[in-house]
Design a protein around this motif. Structure first.
Motif, PDB file in Angstrom:
ATOM      1  N   ASN A  53      32.623  25.136 -11.512  1.00 24.63           N
ATOM      2  CA  ASN A  53      31.918  24.767 -10.290  1.00 24.63           C
ATOM      3  C   ASN A  53      31.578  26.032  -9.503  1.00 24.63           C
ATOM      4  N   ASP A  54      31.165  25.864  -8.264  1.00 16.66           N
ATOM      5  CA  ASP A  54      30.753  27.006  -7.440  1.00 16.66           C
ATOM      6  C   ASP A  54      31.894  27.959  -7.114  1.00 16.66           C
ATOM      7  N   PHE A  55      33.137  27.490  -7.210  1.00 15.83           N
ATOM      8  CA  PHE A  55      34.287  28.335  -6.896  1.00 15.83           C
ATOM      9  C   PHE A  55      34.794  29.102  -8.109  1.00 15.83           C
ATOM     10  N   THR A  56      34.412  28.674  -9.308  1.00 15.09           N
ATOM     11  CA  THR A  56      34.868  29.319 -10.532  1.00 15.09           C
ATOM     12  C   THR A  56      34.335  30.750 -10.578  1.00 15.09           C
ATOM     13  N   VAL A  57      35.235  31.693 -10.820  1.00 10.56           N
ATOM     14  CA  VAL A  57      34.844  33.095 -10.862  1.00 10.56           C
ATOM     15  C   VAL A  57      35.428  33.777 -12.095  1.00 10.56           C
ATOM     16  N   VAL A  58      34.868  34.941 -12.379  1.00  8.99           N
ATOM     17  CA  VAL A  58      35.383  35.796 -13.446  1.00  8.99           C
ATOM     18  C   VAL A  58      35.929  37.047 -12.783  1.00  8.99           C
ATOM     19  N   ILE A  59      37.199  37.314 -13.037  1.00  8.98           N
ATOM     20  CA  ILE A  59      37.802  38.562 -12.575  1.00  8.98           C
ATOM     21  C   ILE A  59      37.592  39.563 -13.703  1.00  8.98           C
ATOM     22  N   VAL A  60      36.809  40.589 -13.433  1.00 10.98           N
ATOM     23  CA  VAL A  60      36.556  41.618 -14.442  1.00 10.98           C
ATOM     24  C   VAL A  60      37.668  42.644 -14.327  1.00 10.98           C
ATOM     25  N   LEU A  61      38.379  42.837 -15.437  1.00  7.34           N
ATOM     26  CA  LEU A  61      39.558  43.689 -15.481  1.00  7.34           C
ATOM     27  C   LEU A  61      39.283  44.936 -16.301  1.00  7.34           C
ATOM     28  N   ASN A  62      39.972  45.996 -15.962  1.00  7.39           N
ATOM     29  CA  ASN A  62      39.941  47.196 -16.784  1.00  7.39           C
ATOM     30  C   ASN A  62      41.344  47.368 -17.332  1.00  7.39           C
ATOM     31  N   ILE A  63      41.506  47.039 -18.607  1.00  8.17           N
ATOM     32  CA  ILE A  63      42.810  47.078 -19.270  1.00  8.17           C
ATOM     33  C   ILE A  63      42.769  48.172 -20.330  1.00  8.17           C
ATOM     34  N   ARG A  64      43.543  49.225 -20.106  1.00  3.24           N
ATOM     35  CA  ARG A  64      43.604  50.350 -21.050  1.00  3.24           C
ATOM     36  C   ARG A  64      42.216  50.880 -21.406  1.00  3.24           C
ATOM     37  N   GLY A  65      41.344  50.962 -20.428  1.00  5.72           N
ATOM     38  CA  GLY A  65      40.006  51.482 -20.650  1.00  5.72           C
ATOM     39  C   GLY A  65      39.028  50.482 -21.238  1.00  5.72           C
ATOM     40  N   ARG A  66      39.475  49.251 -21.458  1.00  5.36           N
ATOM     41  CA  ARG A  66      38.601  48.207 -22.004  1.00  5.36           C
ATOM     42  C   ARG A  66      38.312  47.181 -20.917  1.00  5.36           C
ATOM     43  N   VAL A  67      37.061  46.739 -20.823  1.00  5.55           N
ATOM     44  CA  VAL A  67      36.659  45.771 -19.816  1.00  5.55           C
ATOM     45  C   VAL A  67      36.770  44.367 -20.404  1.00  5.55           C
ATOM     46  N   VAL A  68      37.469  43.485 -19.688  1.00  5.32           N
ATOM     47  CA  VAL A  68      37.709  42.105 -20.112  1.00  5.32           C
ATOM     48  C   VAL A  68      37.521  41.206 -18.897  1.00  5.32           C
ATOM     49  N   GLY A  69      36.946  40.018 -19.097  1.00 10.53           N
ATOM     50  CA  GLY A  69      36.767  39.063 -18.013  1.00 10.53           C
ATOM     51  C   GLY A  69      37.744  37.913 -18.127  1.00 10.53           C
ATOM     52  N   ALA A  70      38.282  37.472 -16.997  1.00 12.36           N
ATOM     53  CA  ALA A  70      39.222  36.352 -16.952  1.00 12.36           C
ATOM     54  C   ALA A  70      38.665  35.283 -16.020  1.00 12.36           C
ATOM     55  N   VAL A  71      38.421  34.077 -16.555  1.00 15.19           N
ATOM     56  CA  VAL A  71      37.913  32.965 -15.759  1.00 15.19           C
ATOM     57  C   VAL A  71      39.079  32.304 -15.033  1.00 15.19           C
ATOM     58  N   VAL A  72      38.910  32.111 -13.705  1.00 12.93           N
ATOM     59  CA  VAL A  72      39.920  31.443 -12.887  1.00 12.93           C
ATOM     60  C   VAL A  72      39.213  30.425 -11.986  1.00 12.93           C
ATOM     61  N   ASP A  73      39.985  29.487 -11.433  1.00 20.01           N
ATOM     62  CA  ASP A  73      39.410  28.457 -10.555  1.00 20.01           C
ATOM     63  C   ASP A  73      38.821  29.056  -9.290  1.00 20.01           C
ATOM     64  N   SER A  74      39.540  29.978  -8.663  1.00 15.81           N
ATOM     65  CA  SER A  74      39.055  30.631  -7.445  1.00 15.81           C
ATOM     66  C   SER A  74      39.939  31.830  -7.154  1.00 15.81           C
ATOM     67  N   VAL A  75      39.397  32.757  -6.378  1.00 11.54           N
ATOM     68  CA  VAL A  75      40.157  33.912  -5.923  1.00 11.54           C
ATOM     69  C   VAL A  75      40.554  33.641  -4.481  1.00 11.54           C
ATOM     70  N   SER A  76      41.803  33.939  -4.151  1.00 11.77           N
ATOM     71  CA  SER A  76      42.295  33.680  -2.799  1.00 11.77           C
ATOM     72  C   SER A  76      42.131  34.894  -1.902  1.00 11.77           C
ATOM     73  N   ASP A  77      42.946  35.914  -2.118  1.00  8.82           N
ATOM     74  CA  ASP A  77      42.897  37.100  -1.274  1.00  8.82           C
ATOM     75  C   ASP A  77      43.662  38.231  -1.923  1.00  8.82           C
ATOM     76  N   VAL A  78      43.810  39.319  -1.171  1.00  4.93           N
ATOM     77  CA  VAL A  78      44.615  40.460  -1.602  1.00  4.93           C
ATOM     78  C   VAL A  78      45.835  40.504  -0.696  1.00  4.93           C
ATOM     79  N   LEU A  79      47.014  40.527  -1.311  1.00  6.67           N
ATOM     80  CA  LEU A  79      48.264  40.539  -0.558  1.00  6.67           C
ATOM     81  C   LEU A  79      49.039  41.803  -0.853  1.00  6.67           C
ATOM     82  N   GLU A  80      49.666  42.340   0.166  1.00  6.17           N
ATOM     83  CA  GLU A  80      50.588  43.448  -0.022  1.00  6.17           C
ATOM     84  C   GLU A  80      51.996  42.868   0.041  1.00  6.17           C
ATOM     85  N   LEU A  81      52.718  42.981  -1.062  1.00  7.05           N
ATOM     86  CA  LEU A  81      54.064  42.425  -1.142  1.00  7.05           C
ATOM     87  C   LEU A  81      55.088  43.547  -1.209  1.00  7.05           C
TER      88      LEU A  81
END
Length: 184
Positions: free
Chosen positions: A103-131
């Motif tokens: 749907n409209d909220f579905t996004v792809v998080i594009v990752l850089n893993i060991r120099g390789r670009v990979v996309g991960a489909v998720v339902d939605s992105v929430s925010d950035v948290l500092e833990l």
């Protein structure tokens, strides 16, 4: 929709208004361990997950990838991202979520893993948290038939549970087939 995170510093600066410092009473800047840090949070079904922000290259709206014959059901195919062919993995299917509606909220998080670009489909992105490190608890021991090697910890954030993942370990696992195991 495309949000580019060129560097860790631009990621922090572009999300400064969204970040939440979750340090409680009696905790100072030195009260942390290796499990803390900044995490991009996202939803898969009813659960919320977090991955290390430094692995995130950008966030894009979902576009249908070109399917590759005889691939695993969670491997959706490939897309051309500014001249780079990027494999797309639907984490909802990988983790056995009840449904994987696009749907409209579905996004792809594009990752850089060991120099390789990979996309991960998720339902939605929430925010950035500092833990802080002391906000993260170790993942519980679960039956050996369940692979939890990619779970680095669990955090309680404002009345919700956040499952922290080592996205590099997940994407590099043999069953994903995305990385050469000789690359280290």
């Amino acid at each position: 929709m495309s949000m580019v995170l060129d560097t860790p510093h631009s990621a922090m600066a572009s999300h400064a208004g969204q970040r939440q410092n979750l340090m409680g009473k009696g905790q100072g800047p030195g009260a942390s361990n290796h499990l803390g840090g900044e995490f991009l949070t996202f939803r898969l079904g009813a659960e919320e997950y977090g991955i290390e922000i430094l692995k995130v290259q950008e966030i894009r709206s979902y576009e249908h990838p070109t399917r590759i014959a005889n691939s695993a059901p969670f491997f959706k195919g490939v897309v051309n991202l500014r001249g780079v062919i990027v494999p797309i993995v639907d984490l909802r299917l990988k983790f056995g979520c009840d449904s994987a509606d696009y749907n409209d909220f579905t996004v792809v998080i594009v990752l850089n893993i060991r120099g390789r670009v990979v996309g991960a489909v998720v339902d939605s992105v929430s925010d950035v948290l500092e833990l802080p490190g002391d906000a993260v608890r170790p993942a519980p021991d679960i039956d050996a038939s369940v692979d939890t090697s990619y779970i680095t910890g669990i955090a309680n954030v404002a009345e919700r549970m956040l499952i922290l993942m080592d996205i590099e370990a997940l994407m590099s696992s043999a069953d994903m087939g995305l990385m050469d195991s000789a690359i280290g």
